[in-house]
Design an enzyme around this catalytic site. Structure first.
Site, PDB file in Angstrom:
ATOM      1  N   LYS A  54       7.925  -8.143  -6.833  1.00  0.00           N
ATOM      2  CA  LYS A  54       7.900  -7.020  -5.888  1.00  0.00           C
ATOM      3  C   LYS A  54       9.190  -6.985  -5.069  1.00  0.00           C
ATOM      4  O   LYS A  54       9.790  -5.922  -4.860  1.00  0.00           O
ATOM      5  CB  LYS A  54       6.677  -7.138  -4.965  1.00  0.00           C
ATOM      6  CG  LYS A  54       5.360  -6.856  -5.694  1.00  0.00           C
ATOM      7  CD  LYS A  54       4.117  -7.271  -4.919  1.00  0.00           C
ATOM      8  CE  LYS A  54       2.862  -7.031  -5.771  1.00  0.00           C
ATOM      9  NZ  LYS A  54       1.624  -7.511  -5.167  1.00  0.00           N
ATOM     10  N   GLN A  98      -0.325 -10.197   0.335  1.00  0.00           N
ATOM     11  CA  GLN A  98      -0.732 -10.583  -1.022  1.00  0.00           C
ATOM     12  C   GLN A  98      -2.090 -11.300  -0.998  1.00  0.00           C
ATOM     13  O   GLN A  98      -2.314 -12.189  -0.175  1.00  0.00           O
ATOM     14  CB  GLN A  98       0.349 -11.484  -1.646  1.00  0.00           C
ATOM     15  CG  GLN A  98       0.132 -11.843  -3.094  1.00  0.00           C
ATOM     16  CD  GLN A  98       0.281 -10.657  -4.058  1.00  0.00           C
ATOM     17  OE1 GLN A  98       0.966  -9.687  -3.764  1.00  0.00           O
ATOM     18  NE2 GLN A  98      -0.372 -10.735  -5.189  1.00  0.00           N
ATOM     19  N   ASP A 121      -0.706  -0.818  -0.279  1.00  0.00           N
ATOM     20  CA  ASP A 121      -1.713  -1.250  -1.244  1.00  0.00           C
ATOM     21  C   ASP A 121      -2.864  -0.245  -1.350  1.00  0.00           C
ATOM     22  O   ASP A 121      -3.633  -0.272  -2.315  1.00  0.00           O
ATOM     23  CB  ASP A 121      -2.331  -2.585  -0.793  1.00  0.00           C
ATOM     24  CG  ASP A 121      -1.806  -3.780  -1.570  1.00  0.00           C
ATOM     25  OD1 ASP A 121      -1.439  -3.606  -2.744  1.00  0.00           O
ATOM     26  OD2 ASP A 121      -1.794  -4.882  -0.997  1.00  0.00           O
TER      27      ASP A 121
HETATM   28  N1  GUN Z   1      -3.391  -9.680  -5.706  1.00  0.00           N
HETATM   29  C1  GUN Z   1      -3.599  -9.245  -6.969  1.00  0.00           C
HETATM   30  N2  GUN Z   1      -3.350  -7.921  -7.065  1.00  0.00           N
HETATM   31  C2  GUN Z   1      -2.982  -7.525  -5.834  1.00  0.00           C
HETATM   32  C3  GUN Z   1      -2.567  -6.261  -5.304  1.00  0.00           C
HETATM   33  O1  GUN Z   1      -2.521  -5.221  -5.977  1.00  0.00           O
HETATM   34  N3  GUN Z   1      -2.245  -6.267  -3.986  1.00  0.00           N
HETATM   35  C4  GUN Z   1      -2.303  -7.377  -3.214  1.00  0.00           C
HETATM   36  N4  GUN Z   1      -1.980  -7.267  -1.935  1.00  0.00           N
HETATM   37  N5  GUN Z   1      -2.671  -8.548  -3.682  1.00  0.00           N
HETATM   38  C5  GUN Z   1      -2.996  -8.618  -4.983  1.00  0.00           C
END
Ligand code: GUN
Length: 309
Positions: A54, A98, A121
């Site tokens: 990311k 996350q 998100d």
């Molecule tokens: N952990 C696994 N997938 C995601 C996601 O799309 N967003 C976040 N914040 N954590 C994750």
């Protein structure tokens, strides 16, 4: 039948190029640089990989990126205080905490503390509610990526039967809302569904988001369906790998198990899907790549919405 493989790579590259163009336009015409802050707590190895990707992608596209990495012992109160600080920092357009979070942290309360305008998100109840009302909102990245992959592969959604296996807040539930918005007929199945294959075989579009490697097999897939595999699992058992891959794909997988100790497998048995489906998204190289691209798109969207530009 031998399914057409839908490459996430090509589509993700196209979306990222569009986002980079938009970032440049915002800078040139408004003097604005969108900014994303990713917060990671602890040392989950998968999270480290996702967050790394990311941050790197943000930088490639000209998005200002910040990575806050906290120890696994971080208290709920400390994380809450960090999110509140990010909420008021004007140069931060997107906040992503996350998941998963350590046990001492109440994840729901953390997600609810994020300013909905910065919730890239799309997990805040305000954005979840807006999505279900069909209003403009920040949409969860993985299901949004699934819609993009289908649309950009010229696969019709309107009027089709979309069956989702998995009812998570991150994928299954928002996926259903997005399919409804696209005028599909939607069924959500889950671990308690009676006679799962009977239902999944009726799908024109079948989305697997269960978190169990190779769970969706021939008996679940209708001839000519489009199968979208959202799962990402590690498989280290070579016998199991042999059930999942045709001989021409197996060798590479066995090498990966030998070298790294595992190979990445989705929730769908790829050998079966390629045999029965008309279209199939592979793992790796499918939906996963779209998730990051859509996060970038959401960050730019948040920057524009917040500033009314
Ligand atoms: N952990 C696994 N997938 C995601 C996601 O799309 N967003 C976040 N914040 N954590 C994750």
């Amino acid at each position: 039948m031998s399914a057409r493989i839908l490459s996430g790579q090509t589509i993700a590259e196209a979306i990222k190029a569009e986002v980079a163009g938009e970032v440049k336009r915002l800078r040139d015409t408004h003097g604005v640089q969108p900014g994303l802050t990713v917060v990671r707590v602890g040392d989950d190895p998968a999270s480290a990989v996702y967050v790394g990707s990311k941050v790197k992608t943000s930088e490639e596209l000209g998005i200002r990126s910040e990575h806050i990495h906290l120890s696994a012992e971080t208290s709920h109160e400390r994380l809450l205080a960090i999110v509140r600080e990010l909420n008021v920092r004007d140069e931060v357009d997107g906040i992503l905490v996350q998941l998963p979070l350590p046990r001492q942290v109440d994840a729901s309360e953390i997600l609810e503390s994020i300013d909905p305008a910065k919730d890239v998100d799309g997990f805040h109840p305000m954005n979840v509610g807006r999505l279900s009302l069909g209003e403009i909102s920040l949409v969860p990245c993985t299901p949004a990526g699934v819609i993009e992959i289908l649309k950009r592969s010229d696969i019709d959604i309107a009027g089709k039967h979309a069956v989702i296996v998995g009812r998570s807040n991150i994928v299954g539930k928002p996926m259903a809302m997005l399919f409804l918005k696209e005028n599909a007929t939607v069924t959500i199945c889950h671990s308690r569904t009676t006679d799962l294959p009977l239902i999944t075989r009726q799908a024109d579009i079948l989305v697997a988001a269960i978190g169990r490697p190779g769970f969706i097999r021939s008996e679940h897939i209708g001839e000519g369906a489009t199968v979208v595999d959202v799962g990402i699992n590690n498989v280290s058992d070579t016998d199991f790998a042999a059930e999942l891959f045709a001989p021409e794909d197996l060798e590479k997988r066995l090498k990966a198990i030998e070298n790294r100790g595992f190979t990445l497998v989705g929730d769908v048995n790829p050998k079966d899907a390629i045999e029965r489906a008309a279209n199939f998204t592979p793992v790796p190289g499918g939906v996963g790549l779209l998730t990051v691209a859509m996060l970038m798109k959401n960050t730019v969207e948040a920057a524009k919405l917040r500033r009314g530009i």
